[in-house]
Design a protein around this motif. Structure first.
Motif, mmCIF file in Angstrom:
data_model
loop_
_atom_site.group_PDB
_atom_site.id
_atom_site.type_symbol
_atom_site.label_atom_id
_atom_site.label_comp_id
_atom_site.label_asym_id
_atom_site.label_seq_id
_atom_site.Cartn_x
_atom_site.Cartn_y
_atom_site.Cartn_z
ATOM 1 N N VAL A 82 12.039 -7.732 -4.047
ATOM 2 C CA VAL A 82 12.318 -8.197 -5.399
ATOM 3 C C VAL A 82 12.618 -9.693 -5.414
ATOM 4 N N SER A 83 13.334 -10.160 -4.430
ATOM 5 C CA SER A 83 13.746 -11.562 -4.432
ATOM 6 C C SER A 83 12.645 -12.505 -3.957
ATOM 7 N N LYS A 84 11.577 -11.957 -3.396
ATOM 8 C CA LYS A 84 10.558 -12.815 -2.798
ATOM 9 C C LYS A 84 9.278 -12.949 -3.609
ATOM 10 N N TYR A 85 8.819 -11.876 -4.230
ATOM 11 C CA TYR A 85 7.456 -11.860 -4.771
ATOM 12 C C TYR A 85 7.418 -11.554 -6.260
ATOM 13 N N THR A 86 6.462 -12.199 -6.938
ATOM 14 C CA THR A 86 6.249 -11.929 -8.360
ATOM 15 C C THR A 86 4.913 -11.235 -8.612
ATOM 16 N N LYS A 87 4.093 -11.118 -7.565
ATOM 17 C CA LYS A 87 2.762 -10.495 -7.709
ATOM 18 C C LYS A 87 2.365 -9.903 -6.363
ATOM 19 N N ILE A 88 1.757 -8.720 -6.394
ATOM 20 C CA ILE A 88 1.236 -8.081 -5.187
ATOM 21 C C ILE A 88 -0.245 -7.789 -5.403
ATOM 22 N N PHE A 89 -1.046 -8.125 -4.398
ATOM 23 C CA PHE A 89 -2.461 -7.755 -4.355
ATOM 24 C C PHE A 89 -2.630 -6.833 -3.156
ATOM 25 N N CYS A 90 -3.329 -5.729 -3.334
ATOM 26 C CA CYS A 90 -3.404 -4.730 -2.275
ATOM 27 C C CYS A 90 -4.822 -4.179 -2.141
ATOM 28 N N CYS A 91 -5.252 -4.000 -0.891
ATOM 29 C CA CYS A 91 -6.561 -3.421 -0.616
ATOM 30 C C CYS A 91 -6.472 -2.626 0.676
ATOM 31 N N GLY A 92 -6.977 -1.408 0.650
ATOM 32 C CA GLY A 92 -6.951 -0.557 1.839
ATOM 33 C C GLY A 92 -7.073 0.902 1.457
ATOM 34 N N PRO A 93 -6.631 1.774 2.354
ATOM 35 C CA PRO A 93 -6.715 3.214 2.077
ATOM 36 C C PRO A 93 -5.882 3.591 0.840
ATOM 37 N N GLU A 94 -6.379 4.528 0.069
ATOM 38 C CA GLU A 94 -5.711 4.901 -1.181
ATOM 39 C C GLU A 94 -4.253 5.323 -0.988
ATOM 40 N N PRO A 95 -3.908 6.135 0.026
ATOM 41 C CA PRO A 95 -2.488 6.500 0.178
ATOM 42 C C PRO A 95 -1.590 5.273 0.391
ATOM 43 N N MET A 96 -2.081 4.298 1.143
ATOM 44 C CA MET A 96 -1.328 3.066 1.350
ATOM 45 C C MET A 96 -1.171 2.315 0.038
ATOM 46 N N MET A 97 -2.258 2.189 -0.724
ATOM 47 C CA MET A 97 -2.196 1.463 -1.989
ATOM 48 C C MET A 97 -1.269 2.159 -2.980
ATOM 49 N N LYS A 98 -1.280 3.485 -2.999
ATOM 50 C CA LYS A 98 -0.386 4.217 -3.896
ATOM 51 C C LYS A 98 1.073 3.978 -3.509
ATOM 52 N N ALA A 99 1.353 3.931 -2.209
ATOM 53 C CA ALA A 99 2.724 3.683 -1.754
ATOM 54 C C ALA A 99 3.164 2.266 -2.113
ATOM 55 N N ILE A 100 2.288 1.290 -1.932
ATOM 56 C CA ILE A 100 2.610 -0.093 -2.299
ATOM 57 C C ILE A 100 2.769 -0.199 -3.816
ATOM 58 N N ALA A 101 1.920 0.495 -4.565
ATOM 59 C CA ALA A 101 2.024 0.492 -6.027
ATOM 60 C C ALA A 101 3.365 1.070 -6.474
ATOM 61 N N ALA A 102 3.832 2.114 -5.806
ATOM 62 C CA ALA A 102 5.126 2.714 -6.147
ATOM 63 C C ALA A 102 6.260 1.732 -5.871
ATOM 64 N N ILE A 103 6.171 1.000 -4.775
ATOM 65 C CA ILE A 103 7.180 -0.011 -4.442
ATOM 66 C C ILE A 103 7.164 -1.118 -5.499
ATOM 67 N N ALA A 104 5.966 -1.553 -5.883
ATOM 68 C CA ALA A 104 5.840 -2.598 -6.899
ATOM 69 C C ALA A 104 6.419 -2.131 -8.233
ATOM 70 N N LYS A 105 6.066 -0.916 -8.629
ATOM 71 C CA LYS A 105 6.545 -0.380 -9.903
ATOM 72 C C LYS A 105 8.069 -0.266 -9.901
ATOM 73 N N LYS A 106 8.631 0.249 -8.815
ATOM 74 C CA LYS A 106 10.082 0.414 -8.704
ATOM 75 C C LYS A 106 10.796 -0.932 -8.825
ATOM 76 N N ASN A 107 10.187 -1.968 -8.280
ATOM 77 C CA ASN A 107 10.795 -3.291 -8.270
ATOM 78 C C ASN A 107 10.314 -4.197 -9.408
ATOM 79 N N LYS A 108 9.542 -3.612 -10.334
ATOM 80 C CA LYS A 108 9.026 -4.336 -11.515
ATOM 81 C C LYS A 108 8.232 -5.583 -11.127
ATOM 82 N N ILE A 109 7.353 -5.425 -10.149
ATOM 83 C CA ILE A 109 6.490 -6.507 -9.699
ATOM 84 C C ILE A 109 5.061 -6.178 -10.106
#
Length: 156
Positions: A82-109
């Protein structure tokens, strides 16, 4: 691309290579970034040295042969995200992207993912690559492949 703050690029497996071109583009636009890449083992990772030209690179391998041992989604760089990033770009296997998306959503990024659906025709006629969005079904080949996670009907 309008990014205030620092971006995090997350690439897993085959998703590492496309992020190299995004990193170059963001660097040309003077956007600061960190890069998190992961794979099963060290020999599966490419472009580490090239990526270091654009930002700090963090690595995870499942077998621990390079960087942190474990899944990319467990890398320590994600702990105080939360304190480091304002935007995330992600590419890779769908389970990984879903996990990163959940982290982004939780942290409002804000987060964008590049989907790797199977594509047959490449022009949206065969509907092989359809993904479900909040605006209905979209063809990844013609409407994407990059989507903001807010538009996807993923369970994040």
């Amino acid at each position: 691309t309008d990014i205030s703050g620092k971006a995090l690029l997350v690439g897993g497996g085959c998703g590492i290579a496309p992020l190299f071109f995004l990193a170059k583009y963001l660097n040309d636009k003077k956007i600061k970034m960190d890069i998190l890449i992961g794979a099963g083992k060290k020999s599966d990772i490419s472009l580490i040295n090239e990526m270091k030209k654009f930002g700090e690179v963090f690595v995870s391998t499942e077998d621990g042969s390079e960087g942190e041992k474990g899944l990319i989604t467990e890398n320590s760089v994600l702990k105080d995200i939360v304190s480091k990033y304002t935007k995330i770009f992600c590419c890779g296997p769908e389970p990984m992207m879903k996990a990163i998306a959940a982290i982004a959503k939780k942290n409002k990024i804000d987060c964008e993912v590049s989907l790797e659906n199977t594509m047959a025709c490449g022009i949206g006629a065969c509907l092989c690559c359809v993904t479900e969005t909040v605006d209905g079904h979209k063809c990844v080949c013609t409407d994407g492949p990059v989507f903001n996670i807010k538009s996807l009907k993923w369970q994040t």
